[in-house]
Every structure is written in C-alpha cells, then in structure tokens.
Write a protein that holds these residues in place. Structure first.
Motif, PDB file in Angstrom:
ATOM      1  N   GLU A 265       0.824  -1.208   0.000  1.00 20.73           N
ATOM      2  CA  GLU A 265       0.000   0.000   0.000  1.00 20.73           C
ATOM      3  C   GLU A 265       0.859   1.260   0.000  1.00 20.73           C
ATOM      4  O   GLU A 265       0.574   2.234  -0.711  1.00 20.73           O
ATOM      5  CB  GLU A 265      -0.917   0.018   1.228  1.00 20.73           C
ATOM      6  CG  GLU A 265      -1.960  -1.072   1.258  1.00 20.73           C
ATOM      7  CD  GLU A 265      -2.735  -1.111   2.572  1.00 20.73           C
ATOM      8  OE1 GLU A 265      -3.861  -1.631   2.567  1.00 20.73           O
ATOM      9  OE2 GLU A 265      -2.210  -0.611   3.590  1.00 20.73           O
ATOM     10  N   ILE A 266       1.918   1.234   0.804  1.00 19.28           N
ATOM     11  CA  ILE A 266       2.813   2.392   0.904  1.00 19.28           C
ATOM     12  C   ILE A 266       3.545   2.610  -0.419  1.00 19.28           C
ATOM     13  O   ILE A 266       3.710   3.746  -0.877  1.00 19.28           O
ATOM     14  CB  ILE A 266       3.809   2.199   2.063  1.00 19.28           C
ATOM     15  CG1 ILE A 266       3.044   2.151   3.397  1.00 19.28           C
ATOM     16  CG2 ILE A 266       4.846   3.315   2.090  1.00 19.28           C
ATOM     17  CD1 ILE A 266       3.855   1.634   4.564  1.00 19.28           C
ATOM     18  N   ALA A 267       3.974   1.514  -1.045  1.00 21.92           N
ATOM     19  CA  ALA A 267       4.658   1.611  -2.338  1.00 21.92           C
ATOM     20  C   ALA A 267       3.728   2.216  -3.390  1.00 21.92           C
ATOM     21  O   ALA A 267       4.138   3.097  -4.161  1.00 21.92           O
ATOM     22  CB  ALA A 267       5.144   0.235  -2.779  1.00 21.92           C
ATOM     23  N   ASN A 268       2.481   1.777  -3.431  1.00 24.78           N
ATOM     24  CA  ASN A 268       1.518   2.308  -4.397  1.00 24.78           C
ATOM     25  C   ASN A 268       1.240   3.789  -4.164  1.00 24.78           C
ATOM     26  O   ASN A 268       1.097   4.569  -5.107  1.00 24.78           O
ATOM     27  CB  ASN A 268       0.199   1.529  -4.323  1.00 24.78           C
ATOM     28  CG  ASN A 268       0.336   0.114  -4.849  1.00 24.78           C
ATOM     29  OD1 ASN A 268       1.231  -0.170  -5.645  1.00 24.78           O
ATOM     30  ND2 ASN A 268      -0.529  -0.786  -4.403  1.00 24.78           N
ATOM     31  N   THR A 269       1.162   4.181  -2.894  1.00 22.71           N
ATOM     32  CA  THR A 269       0.849   5.576  -2.557  1.00 22.71           C
ATOM     33  C   THR A 269       2.020   6.512  -2.858  1.00 22.71           C
ATOM     34  O   THR A 269       1.824   7.629  -3.335  1.00 22.71           O
ATOM     35  CB  THR A 269       0.480   5.691  -1.058  1.00 22.71           C
ATOM     36  OG1 THR A 269      -0.638   4.846  -0.788  1.00 22.71           O
ATOM     37  CG2 THR A 269       0.112   7.126  -0.686  1.00 22.71           C
ATOM     38  N   THR A 270       3.243   6.053  -2.569  1.00 22.70           N
ATOM     39  CA  THR A 270       4.417   6.925  -2.693  1.00 22.70           C
ATOM     40  C   THR A 270       5.079   6.872  -4.069  1.00 22.70           C
ATOM     41  O   THR A 270       5.831   7.786  -4.426  1.00 22.70           O
ATOM     42  CB  THR A 270       5.478   6.536  -1.646  1.00 22.70           C
ATOM     43  OG1 THR A 270       5.878   5.167  -1.863  1.00 22.70           O
ATOM     44  CG2 THR A 270       4.930   6.688  -0.235  1.00 22.70           C
ATOM     45  N   GLY A 271       4.815   5.782  -4.812  1.00 22.18           N
ATOM     46  CA  GLY A 271       5.486   5.613  -6.099  1.00 22.18           C
ATOM     47  C   GLY A 271       6.870   5.000  -5.963  1.00 22.18           C
ATOM     48  O   GLY A 271       7.597   4.839  -6.945  1.00 22.18           O
ATOM     49  N   LEU A 272       7.257   4.635  -4.741  1.00 27.74           N
ATOM     50  CA  LEU A 272       8.544   3.970  -4.509  1.00 27.74           C
ATOM     51  C   LEU A 272       8.365   2.463  -4.683  1.00 27.74           C
ATOM     52  O   LEU A 272       7.269   1.932  -4.444  1.00 27.74           O
ATOM     53  CB  LEU A 272       9.048   4.271  -3.102  1.00 27.74           C
ATOM     54  CG  LEU A 272       9.277   5.746  -2.755  1.00 27.74           C
ATOM     55  CD1 LEU A 272       9.486   5.900  -1.245  1.00 27.74           C
ATOM     56  CD2 LEU A 272      10.485   6.293  -3.504  1.00 27.74           C
ATOM     57  N   ASP A 273       9.421   1.762  -5.093  1.00 27.93           N
ATOM     58  CA  ASP A 273       9.263   0.310  -5.217  1.00 27.93           C
ATOM     59  C   ASP A 273       9.300  -0.348  -3.841  1.00 27.93           C
ATOM     60  O   ASP A 273       9.811   0.227  -2.872  1.00 27.93           O
ATOM     61  CB  ASP A 273      10.314  -0.290  -6.161  1.00 27.93           C
ATOM     62  CG  ASP A 273      11.728  -0.159  -5.632  1.00 27.93           C
ATOM     63  OD1 ASP A 273      12.033  -0.807  -4.616  1.00 27.93           O
ATOM     64  OD2 ASP A 273      12.514   0.601  -6.213  1.00 27.93           O
ATOM     65  N   LYS A 274       8.783  -1.553  -3.769  1.00 27.59           N
ATOM     66  CA  LYS A 274       8.627  -2.247  -2.487  1.00 27.59           C
ATOM     67  C   LYS A 274       9.951  -2.443  -1.769  1.00 27.59           C
ATOM     68  O   LYS A 274      10.035  -2.300  -0.543  1.00 27.59           O
ATOM     69  CB  LYS A 274       7.939  -3.602  -2.701  1.00 27.59           C
ATOM     70  CG  LYS A 274       6.474  -3.524  -3.088  1.00 27.59           C
ATOM     71  CD  LYS A 274       5.906  -4.929  -3.225  1.00 27.59           C
ATOM     72  CE  LYS A 274       4.460  -4.890  -3.696  1.00 27.59           C
ATOM     73  NZ  LYS A 274       3.909  -6.254  -3.859  1.00 27.59           N
ATOM     74  N   ALA A 275      10.979  -2.791  -2.536  1.00 32.08           N
ATOM     75  CA  ALA A 275      12.283  -3.041  -1.906  1.00 32.08           C
ATOM     76  C   ALA A 275      12.802  -1.764  -1.238  1.00 32.08           C
ATOM     77  O   ALA A 275      13.342  -1.809  -0.122  1.00 32.08           O
ATOM     78  CB  ALA A 275      13.282  -3.541  -2.950  1.00 32.08           C
TER      79      ALA A 275
END
Length: 474
Positions: A265-275
């Motif tokens: 969810e955080i990755a989708n919101t921020t545009g950062l990749d999961k890693a």
C-alpha cells in the motif's frame, strides 16, 4: 516554558546502583532526540565529581582539544589543556596519570555518534582505551550517550562493534509515562491529558513548552499552527539530522499517517518500489519512529506485518501539519485547527488502542496474560476479521478478547459489541476458557450493564484514571 524534571526514578536508580559498584563502569545511554537524556545525566551527576563533554561534528582534533580543557578544569590544572595530544588514547592515558587520589569521577561523552560520523575508527580507539586503561580502574565511570538510536545500537552495542561485550550497563531512555504528563499541566482532566498525549507523546522537551493556562487545542495552535512555532518544523528538522534522503521518508510517513499500513500500500501511494520502502522502513524502525505488529497468534517470523508510526508526535505531525503546511505558511492555521478538532476523535481511536493495551497489562484480570496484541485473519470462507486485542496465558488455555472504542457506549452498543466478539471467537476456532472485555471512552450505567451481562469485563476512562493515578489495582 515549564522547566520541570519529572519522573526518571528507575533510570536514576539504575545509574546510582552502577555508580556504587566497586568496579570500572562503561555505561551506554541512548534514546530519541528531545527525550531528556542530557537532563537525566546531569541530574545523576549533581553533587558528584564529573566531566561532561558534548561531542561536535567538527574534527577529531578539535574535539580532543575541547575535551582536554574539560579535563583540565576538573583537574584544576590549566597546563593540562596546553598539551598537544596525538589522539583520544593519548588524552585518556595522560589524564589518568595526572589524576591523583581515588575519588570517583563520571566522564560523560554526550552525542558520541558525532565522533563516529567524523571518524569511524574512534570506536576501536575507545575499545583500546577501555581495555588497557579504564577497565582496570574503580574510580572511573565512563558514559557514552547518543540520540542516533541506529548508530548506538549498531556501532556501539552491536555484536560487530569493537566495544561489543564491554559495556557494564545500558539504558534506552524512553518517553515519560502517561501519568507524569499531568505535572506539566496540573489542571487538565484525564481526557485532556490523553488528547495532549496523542499530539506530543511523553517527550519532555515538548511537554516543557506547554502553557498550563491554555486549553489543549490552544496549546496545539500555539506550538504547531503558526510559522515559526516551536514544534511546527521539529519533525522535519529531526529527519534532516538523521537521514540523507528525508524526502522519501516523509512520503512514507505521510502514507502511514493516512492509514496505509502494508508495504504494498505504501509503495503504491508513494510511487517507490517495495524493496526501497522496506529499506526505508528498516531505518525508521532503528530511529524508533516506526514499528510494526503481526497477528498475535502467528509465529514470530510471519511476513504478515502492519506498520504504524509509534511516535505520537510524528504521527500527529504527519497527519495534520505536513499536509497543511501551505495553509500554515499563509497564516491560515485556524482552518487547520478546525480540521484537527473535527477529526481528533478519529485520531484518538488509534492512540487509545495503545493506551488500552498498556492498561490491560497493569490491572488484575482473571487471566495471567503471557502475550497480547492485535489479531487479524481470514476465515475459510475468505471473510476478513480483526480483534483489537487478543491476550492468552502461557499454555494458551485461557484467552481474553478485547474491543477498544474511543466513544460513548450505551447498553445496546455493549450488547452488540459483545455479540460480535463471541462471533469472532467462534470463527477464530480457539479452544479454552474465554473472557471478553470492552474498553471505551465512556460506558453509560456501566455497573448496571455489568450486572446484566456478567460474562464481559467493562472499563472506561474513569477506571483508567484510577489505575494511572493511584496505587490501587482493579
């Protein structure tokens, strides 16, 4: 400003105990910035012989020079400061030769991580200083103190550190406990103290800034909602001091404050990749800003994690201040204040769950709780369910199922929640003795409801206040 030294009785007792031991001491004290470490140490050394040195991010030689001046002051010999010391080892060796008598002295190196930042090898140097000189003395108490939690836990206390295994004591200084907040605002009601705790946590440096004559939201307006206000940019300043890429961390913290709790969810919101999010999250955990919870019945290494901002000040700041900085810059803080007041009970429901967990562990219950925490799962039919707090005894033969509500409950509400808890327990498929509990902001006619529904334990703020502000246990 409300300059108070409050509580810290456990910490002072620990330090006094170490001081009285007839052996050399290497003590590590650490904790987040503004938590009161320096004040604690200066309180401890009051009426003792001590040398206090605040390390600087300058150069090793300049730090050594300034430390030599402090040592000269203690020795009462100005000539000591005129010696050209080659390194830290040279300084300490010479100091011990100049020190006469066996009077005990406490040497405090505050913000020790600053020395590590300018010279990674300094930890090895202090290992040698300890091994060859200080460990053989009973008249020296060396205290290494730091605010960079990650650096203190890794470079000083970690198993790869040259100092590993040498410390004789360590203490992580944490926030003041809830009851001690009242010392800063004596006239506040218990509910008002909880509101305040939601915004500031138990950080002494923030609590000292409160005006006891102002109401809760007046204090919040004064401290947060004006350009130049004391806590308006504090969160950003702290992140800048600790991190190289504060922008990405701010994106993550804002997402967490909005209720995004999974890495995906955080990755989708921020545009950062999961890693990248996972790496940033590890750093925020080291800084004691973020933590995570796992379903309490799952194995410890489960990957089912829900992240949250554990520091109330950061949680409040990223929920209300960061998204509204433009309004505050435009001197429209009143609009932000209205938003805070309108939403604050929703925010407090999150804060109250943490308080409720602490409360449950303080009181006398029919079950001896071994572990307690949130639990969530999916049924065989794919239904997602959650229990606010699920506790159990050591052999998992007894369970307590708790619902936490930051609201006013009537008899009908209690019946509905109780029925829902029974339903969840059935679908959880646990066997053993079950106890049910509801903790709310207020429960109307609580005593009469307890008589009507005998199988559920009921608590509200009146009960919490009794426990937190008296020695009596329910």
């Amino acid at each position: 400003m409300n300059q108070l030294f409050v509580d810290r009785t456990e910490e002072l007792a620990f330090l006094e105990e170490k001081y009285k031991e007839n052996r050399a001491q290497l003590i590590v004290i650490y904790g987040r910035r503004r938590i009161g470490k320096t004040e604690l140490l200066l309180k401890f050394v009051k009426n003792k012989n001590y040398i206090y040195f605040l390390c600087e991010k300058t150069s090793p030689q300049l730090n050594i020079l300034k430390m030599a001046r402090k040592m000269a002051e203690y020795l009462g010999k100005k000539s000591f400061a005129r010696i050209q010391f080659a390194d830290w080892e040279d300084l300490f060796r010479e100091f011990l030769e100049w020190k006469t008598g066996d009077e005990k002295v406490v040497i405090i190196l505050d913000e020790f991580p600053y020395l590590i930042e300018i010279d990674k090898g300094v930890v090895s140097v202090f290992q040698k200083i300890w091994d060859e000189y200080l460990s053989k003395r009973t008249d020296i108490v060396l205290i290494l103190c730091g605010s960079s939690i990650g650096m203190m836990e890794t470079d000083v206390l970690g198993y790869k550190s040259p100092l590993y295994g040498r410390r004789t004591g360590q203490w992580k200084v944490t926030e003041l406990k809830l009851p001690y907040i009242k010392s800063f605002v004596p006239s506040y009601t218990f509910t008002e103290l909880l509101y305040l705790y939601g915004a500031l946590g138990g950080v002494p440096a923030y609590l000292c800034k409160l005006d006891p004559k102002l109401k809760v939201f007046e204090n919040i307006e004064k401290l947060f909602l004006r350009k130049g206000a004391e806590l308006y940019e504090e969160a950003e300043n702290l992140l800048r001091q600790e991190l190289r890429e504060p922008r990405n961390y701010k994106l993550i913290l804002e997402a967490l404050a909005e209720g995004k709790r999974r890495i995906s969810e955080i990755a989708n919101t921020t545009g950062l990749d999961k890693a990248a999010v996972s790496r940033y999250m590890d750093t925020l955990e080291l800084l004691d800003i973020v933590s995570y919870e796992t379903p309490v019945l799952e194995k410890p290494k489960t990957k089912k994690r829900l992240y949250y901002i554990k520091d109330n000040y950061f949680n409040f700041w990223f929920r209300y201040i960061y998204p509204n900085k433009d309004l505050i810059e435009e001197k429209r803080g009143k609009i932000v204040l209205e938003e805070i007041i309108a939403d604050y009970n929703n925010y407090m429901s999150i804060v109250f769950e943490k308080i409720a967990k602490d409360f449950v562990l303080k009181i006398s219950l029919p079950i001896k709780i071994h572990k307690i925490g949130r639990h969530w799962w999916k049924t065989s039919k794919g239904e997602s369910l959650e229990i606010d707090l699920l506790g159990f005894n050591k052999n998992k033969k007894e369970y307590i199922i708790v619902e936490v509500k930051w609201s006013r409950l009537k008899f009908s509400d209690v019946k509905r929640i109780y029925k829902a808890l029974i339903n969840k327990a059935t679908k959880l498929n646990i066997s053993g003795k079950l106890y049910y509990c509801i903790i709310a902001k207020e429960i109307e006619n609580k005593d009469s409801i307890s008589g009507a529904i005998s199988n559920v334990l009921l608590f509200d703020l009146k009960d919490l206040e009794k426990v937190y502000f008296s020695q009596k246990q329910l």
